[in-house]
Write a protein that holds these residues in place. Structure first.
Motif, mmCIF file in Angstrom:
data_model
loop_
_atom_site.group_PDB
_atom_site.id
_atom_site.type_symbol
_atom_site.label_atom_id
_atom_site.label_comp_id
_atom_site.label_asym_id
_atom_site.label_seq_id
_atom_site.Cartn_x
_atom_site.Cartn_y
_atom_site.Cartn_z
ATOM 1 N N ILE A 271 10.903 3.176 2.268
ATOM 2 C CA ILE A 271 10.826 4.629 2.455
ATOM 3 C C ILE A 271 11.909 5.284 1.599
ATOM 4 N N PHE A 272 11.472 6.054 0.602
ATOM 5 C CA PHE A 272 12.411 6.758 -0.274
ATOM 6 C C PHE A 272 12.578 8.191 0.226
ATOM 7 N N ASN B 26 6.747 7.159 -3.699
ATOM 8 C CA ASN B 26 6.384 5.735 -3.710
ATOM 9 C C ASN B 26 6.617 5.036 -2.362
ATOM 10 N N ASP B 27 6.653 5.805 -1.282
ATOM 11 C CA ASP B 27 6.792 5.167 0.035
ATOM 12 C C ASP B 27 5.649 4.178 0.232
ATOM 13 N N ASP C 298 20.071 11.142 -1.762
ATOM 14 C CA ASP C 298 18.809 10.416 -1.767
ATOM 15 C C ASP C 298 19.033 9.026 -1.176
ATOM 16 N N GLY C 299 17.980 8.259 -1.065
ATOM 17 C CA GLY C 299 18.172 6.928 -0.506
ATOM 18 C C GLY C 299 16.882 6.146 -0.364
ATOM 19 N N LEU C 300 17.043 4.941 0.126
ATOM 20 C CA LEU C 300 15.915 4.034 0.338
ATOM 21 C C LEU C 300 16.154 3.294 1.658
ATOM 22 N N VAL D 99 0.854 -1.192 0.000
ATOM 23 C CA VAL D 99 0.000 0.000 0.000
ATOM 24 C C VAL D 99 0.887 1.238 0.000
ATOM 25 N N LEU D 100 0.619 2.155 -0.930
ATOM 26 C CA LEU D 100 1.384 3.402 -0.968
ATOM 27 C C LEU D 100 0.963 4.309 0.181
ATOM 28 N N LEU D 101 1.930 5.024 0.722
ATOM 29 C CA LEU D 101 1.619 5.911 1.854
ATOM 30 C C LEU D 101 1.224 7.300 1.318
ATOM 31 N N ASN D 102 0.211 7.315 0.443
ATOM 32 C CA ASN D 102 -0.326 8.595 -0.031
ATOM 33 C C ASN D 102 -1.707 8.802 0.578
#
Lengths: 412, 262
Positions: free
Chosen positions: A387-388, A401-402, A364-366, A36-39
């Motif tokens: 978590i991007f 896209n988290d 940046d990172g993931l 599930v996207l965290l939007n």
């Protein structure tokens, strides 16, 4: 005649079946994977059901493996494919593996430096398990053993490219152009032929003091570079049209890797030099907007344990030699990875893990935390998040896209 | 540090033991007794199927199955293990090279079929539990008696056998156990029971010998039980299909075999 043929086929199947029945192993897993996207709308990023099967058999002289799999999605076409299908022949001092196979080289974790034979399936970016990211290639692999050392020769007659996400996917990356281009895919495919085949060689040493590999390859760049043809108004100098032409180029690669222990720490390293890699360029003097440069990619890493927590960290640098400022990519890209893992509860049934990529150049990172529990032998439930962060770079571009996800897997 | 064949999960007892009579009259120290246990003769090669049954406080069971091969090459002893079950670890393999030289650490590698890669791992994690069992990697190895101070506490009968009860305290203060107490059978020099105390001095767990078999002149202890009192968790280790000195080829202990499997 027809009846005879039918009987022959049935007889052959029965002979093979009963002949192999004792040694034939059928293993695999079934998995449900929901993300599930965290939007604001909490959109589903993925709803996938997987069946992955392994049919294998092995004697002292011969073996085979066939690994078909099915990805069933809620919102797109079901994927049915075969990841590996190969035959093994074992001899005293050498082995042969023929067929579709995953071939993994190098000592790096989660990054690809000398590990360039099996192309990547990036339809879900780098989020799949690594065995699912690497695609099988049709190849002949020859291993010759000299004591604890191995000489390996791989011939890949048919080139396979990196698999990218479909248009519309949340993982699709749209190349940036000044105007909407027309795409021309006429140069994208590599015609299967002996001339267009790929060849790789590796010599690996396995010893108490150190393990190392030296490799070389004459290959194709699995990632296409996009050539651009521009039509410019000679009077106004305005761009009238743009044609984007993805194309793979020949690549010569040499490199190596090692791992050794330094007290309680395992030290790993890997590096490769790429001759003739193509990059997109904004140099107006270039006819098709690409430039050929040599390229260096290397890594240093360490694995260690503190208070029962296993840590692993890696520093990776990618460097374009003879750089000019028209090249779209950074001259130097620095990346770090970090892994921490701890097993808990009686029987080590609860697993905590944190894996992260940190892009030092693009900031940046993931971050990938996971918690999983073995409900019983072979049944595992995993809760995780991706978590991007950052505004640009290979991770920052997916900042929206988290997601959180759950995987339930039954292995048999 | 070298792991002897008789150890890991087994305790191998030489049948042709003549020294008992020679030493019967001499008053032994704790160190001498533990050295006799450590230096017991052992076979050069062994292969066996190992079944570990993990039993939780509620009685639920998890079973791990491994095929292992061990060979003594003189200055180095090599061991390779192929994981057969459960399904999610099947085809994983683990190899250990341990050395006579007490200053040289073991070399260890693991092959993970999902990664299709043999990885060198550090042998420093001896306090980790092996496959979620109640045995640490250190419990499965062979601890040199010189690493501990030993004291004879008393004599005691276990299953009708006269045993020395030896308390061993580590010279290294950072060792995972503050002390162990071992019941060593007099004149046979093998342990039948061992209590472990954690770093805080609290009683932690007990290893109990359950069954032995005589194979090719060696007493092989085929079943042992480790009960962890603090976790109320138990592991039973059982060896089957045991073969001794059958001529295991050297190439069994290579990266090639780790990848190929059984």
């Amino acid at each position: 005649m027809k009846k005879r043929f039918f009987t022959l086929i049935i007889s052959l199947i029965l002979i093979i079946w009963f002949g192999f029945a004792d040694g034939l192993q059928i293993t695999g897993y079934v998995r449900n994977y929901d993300g599930v996207l965290l939007n604001d709308d909490m959109d589903f990023s993925i709803v996938q059901n997987t069946l992955d099967l392994n049919f294998s058999m092995q004697t002292s002289k011969v073996g085979f493996k066939v690994n078909p799999y099915i990805y069933q999605y809620s919102d797109k076409t079901t994927v049915f494919d075969v990841r590996e299908a190969y035959l093994d022949l074992f001899f005293n001092s050498f082995d042969l593996r023929i067929g579709k196979q995953q071939i993994i080289w190098g000592k790096a974790d989660g990054v690809f430096i000398t590990d360039i034979i099996s192309p990547k399936d990036l339809t879900e970016f780098l989020l799949r398990d690594f065995e699912e990211i690497r695609m099988g290639v049709t190849a002949v692999k020859f291993d010759y053993y000299i004591g604890d050392n191995t000489f390996e020769l791989v011939w890949v007659p048919v080139f396979s490219a990196t698999k990218f996400p479909e248009q519309g996917s949340i993982w699709a990356v749209t190349p940036q152009f000044p105007i909407q281009p027309q795409f021309d895919f006429s140069r994208k495919d590599i015609k299967p032929s002996i001339k267009n085949s790929e060849i790789f060689a590796k010599y690996s040493v396995f010893s108490s003091a150190i393990d190392f590999e030296i490799m070389g390859g004459y290959t194709w760049d699995a990632d296409p570079v996009i050539h651009t043809l521009k039509q410019i108004d000679p009077f106004t100098h305005q761009l009238l049209s743009l044609t984007a032409i993805p194309e793979h180029h020949r690549l010569t690669v040499a490199g190596g890797s090692f791992s050794t222990t330094l007290g309680p720490v395992v030290i790993r390293g890997e590096g490769a030099y790429y001759w003739g890699k193509y990059f997109q360029s904004e140099d107006p003097m270039l006819k098709e907007g690409v430039v050929e440069k040599d390229y260096l990619n290397y890594l240093l890493g360490a694995d260690f344990t503190i208070k029962g927590i296993k840590f692993s960290t890696q520093f990776i640098q990618q460097y374009i030699l003879d750089y000019d400022n028209f090249i779209v990519n950074n001259e130097v890209n620095n990346l770090m990875t970090f892994l921490a893992r701890k097993d808990l509860l009686s029987g080590d049934t609860l697993h905590l893990e944190l894996f992260s990529y940190f892009g030092l150049t693009d900031e940046d990172g993931l971050i990938r935390p996971k918690i999983s529990y073995d409900i019983t032998d072979g049944v595992n439930i995993l809760l995780g998040a991706n978590i991007f962060f950052g505004d640009k770079g290979m991770f920052g571009r997916f900042n929206k896209n988290d997601m959180v996800y759950v995987k339930i897997k039954y292995s048999f | 540090m070298k792991m002897k064949l008789r150890n890991f999960i087994i305790l191998i007892i030489a049948v042709t033991f003549v020294s008992g009579g020679l030493f019967a009259q001499k008053k032994l120290t704790g160190l001498e007794i533990m050295k006799k246990v450590y230096n017991r003769p052992s076979p050069k090669e062994m292969e066996a199927k190992l079944t570990m049954t993990l039993i939780s406080s509620s009685g639920s069971k998890r079973v791990r199955t491994i095929k292992q091969f061990i060979k003594d090459f003189g200055k180095v002893e090599k061991k390779i293990m192929f994981f057969l079950a459960p399904a999610d670890v099947r085809n994983t393999s683990f190899m250990n090279w341990s050395y006579d030289d007490p200053n040289k650490d073991d070399d260890q590698w693991i092959y993970l079929p999902a990664l299709k890669k043999v990885k060198r791992i550090s042998s420093d994690s001896k306090g980790d539990y092996f496959m979620g069992s109640d045995f640490t990697y250190d419990d499965l190895g062979d601890r040199n008696p010189e690493e501990d101070n030993h004291k004879i506490l008393r004599m005691e009968k276990v299953n009708g056998l006269d045993c020395y009860v030896i308390e061993s305290t580590p010279k290294d203060e950072d060792y995972m156990y503050s002390k162990t107490i071992t019941w060593v059978v007099k004149d046979r020099w093998y342990g039948v029971k061992k209590d472990f105390y954690d770093e805080d001095g609290e009683y932690l767990k007990t290893l109990t010998l359950k069954k032995a078999e005589n194979i090719k002149g060696y007493w092989i202890i085929v079943t042992v039980e480790m009960f962890n009192k603090q976790k109320n968790h138990k592991t039973i280790m059982h060896l089957s299909d045991i073969k001794i000195d059958t001529g295991i080829p050297s190439r069994m202990f290579t990266e090639r075999m780790m990848k190929r499997g059984l």
